[in-house]
Write a protein that holds these residues in place. Structure first.
Motif, PDB file in Angstrom:
ATOM      1  N   UNK A   1       7.641   1.738 -14.512  1.00 16.71           N
ATOM      2  CA  UNK A   1       6.794   2.016 -13.344  1.00 16.71           C
ATOM      3  C   UNK A   1       7.668   2.407 -12.146  1.00 16.71           C
ATOM      4  N   UNK A   2       8.718   1.625 -11.903  1.00 16.47           N
ATOM      5  CA  UNK A   2       9.596   1.894 -10.761  1.00 16.47           C
ATOM      6  C   UNK A   2      10.332   3.223 -10.938  1.00 16.47           C
ATOM      7  N   UNK A   3      10.750   3.504 -12.158  1.00 11.41           N
ATOM      8  CA  UNK A   3      11.445   4.768 -12.427  1.00 11.41           C
ATOM      9  C   UNK A   3      10.503   5.963 -12.267  1.00 11.41           C
ATOM     10  N   UNK A   4       9.242   5.777 -12.619  1.00 10.54           N
ATOM     11  CA  UNK A   4       8.269   6.869 -12.518  1.00 10.54           C
ATOM     12  C   UNK A   4       7.862   7.138 -11.073  1.00 10.54           C
ATOM     13  N   UNK A   5       7.729   6.089 -10.287  1.00  7.08           N
ATOM     14  CA  UNK A   5       7.212   6.242  -8.921  1.00  7.08           C
ATOM     15  C   UNK A   5       8.295   6.612  -7.907  1.00  7.08           C
ATOM     16  N   UNK A   6       9.455   6.017  -8.037  1.00  7.96           N
ATOM     17  CA  UNK A   6      10.513   6.186  -7.035  1.00  7.96           C
ATOM     18  C   UNK A   6      11.421   7.376  -7.351  1.00  7.96           C
ATOM     19  N   UNK A   7      11.923   8.044  -6.315  1.00  8.55           N
ATOM     20  CA  UNK A   7      12.805   9.199  -6.543  1.00  8.55           C
ATOM     21  C   UNK A   7      14.136   8.765  -7.155  1.00  8.55           C
ATOM     22  N   UNK A   8      14.657   9.554  -8.102  1.00 13.39           N
ATOM     23  CA  UNK A   8      15.966   9.230  -8.689  1.00 13.39           C
ATOM     24  C   UNK A   8      17.022   9.078  -7.605  1.00 13.39           C
TER      25      UNK A   8
ATOM     26  N   UNK B   1       0.804  -1.220   0.000  1.00  8.82           N
ATOM     27  CA  UNK B   1       0.000   0.000   0.000  1.00  8.82           C
ATOM     28  C   UNK B   1       0.845   1.282   0.000  1.00  8.82           C
ATOM     29  N   UNK B   2       1.726   1.441  -0.996  1.00 10.40           N
ATOM     30  CA  UNK B   2       2.552   2.649  -1.033  1.00 10.40           C
ATOM     31  C   UNK B   2       1.705   3.889  -1.316  1.00 10.40           C
ATOM     32  N   UNK B   3       2.077   4.962  -0.691  1.00 14.04           N
ATOM     33  CA  UNK B   3       1.336   6.221  -0.788  1.00 14.04           C
ATOM     34  C   UNK B   3       1.335   6.754  -2.220  1.00 14.04           C
ATOM     35  N   UNK B   4       0.149   6.959  -2.773  1.00 11.04           N
ATOM     36  CA  UNK B   4      -0.007   7.559  -4.093  1.00 11.04           C
ATOM     37  C   UNK B   4       0.371   6.678  -5.269  1.00 11.04           C
ATOM     38  N   UNK B   5       0.677   5.407  -5.019  1.00 11.53           N
ATOM     39  CA  UNK B   5       1.128   4.522  -6.093  1.00 11.53           C
ATOM     40  C   UNK B   5       0.075   4.398  -7.192  1.00 11.53           C
ATOM     41  N   UNK B   6      -1.171   4.189  -6.797  1.00 12.54           N
ATOM     42  CA  UNK B   6      -2.252   4.015  -7.776  1.00 12.54           C
ATOM     43  C   UNK B   6      -2.481   5.268  -8.613  1.00 12.54           C
ATOM     44  N   UNK B   7      -2.146   6.421  -8.064  1.00 14.91           N
ATOM     45  CA  UNK B   7      -2.309   7.672  -8.808  1.00 14.91           C
ATOM     46  C   UNK B   7      -1.247   7.817  -9.906  1.00 14.91           C
TER      47      UNK B   7
END
Length: 158
Positions: free
Chosen positions: A91-98, A49-55
């Motif tokens: 997906x991982x590159x878009x969601x996670x901070x560089x 349930x990561x915050x804002x992942x579905x968005x």
């Protein structure tokens, strides 16, 4: 007989293609999963349930999901398989901070996937070409006229 051979060649070529796709997908997936030793992308990310992942991520995908599809031979082409793998990475590159561990791992996976796909395509092309060459030789053998006996001695001449 040539028509029968053509049908048999086509059937064998299709089976060879399916086997090549299966082997290539399994090999690439294994290589990718080995490059994720912390299993960051193994399970469904929505379970934690990561915050804002579905968005941010509309089509989540993870290694277990890809593995299940590979083992069930659900990928009709190598391209469809690599599309899912690339989606996992993007997906991982878009969601996670560089610079985060997730981002770095996803970037490495994405980069190596391109190399793996290129190698798999070369390997599959080589097998396909070899199969076609073998069939050309076989059809030439069957389509030749009976051997010319004009140069052979008749047993009565001995």
């Amino acid at each position: 007989i040539n028509e029968e051979l053509a049908i048999k060649f086509k059937e064998e070529a299709e089976q060879l293609q399916k086997k090549c796709i299966s082997v290539a997908c399994r090999g690439i997936l294994l290589g990718l999963m080995r490059r994720d030793p912390q299993q960051l992308f193994e399970k469904n990310p929505l379970l934690s349930n990561p915050s804002g992942y579905k968005d941010v991520i509309k089509n989540p995908v993870w290694f277990d999901k890809i593995r299940d599809k590979v083992l069930e031979d659900k990928y009709p082409t190598l391209g469809s398989f690599t599309t899912d793998c690339k989606l996992l990475c993007t997906n991982a590159l878009a969601y996670n901070p560089p610079g985060s561990i997730y981002w770095k791992c996803a970037k490495e996976l994405f980069d190596v996937l391109t190399v793996m796909q290129r190698r798999a395509n070369k390997w599959m092309t080589a097998l396909k070409d070899s199969h076609a060459k073998a069939w050309r030789r076989a059809t030439q053998h069957f389509s030749k006229s009976p051997t010319d006996t004009s140069n052979t001695k008749d047993s009565s001449e001995v």
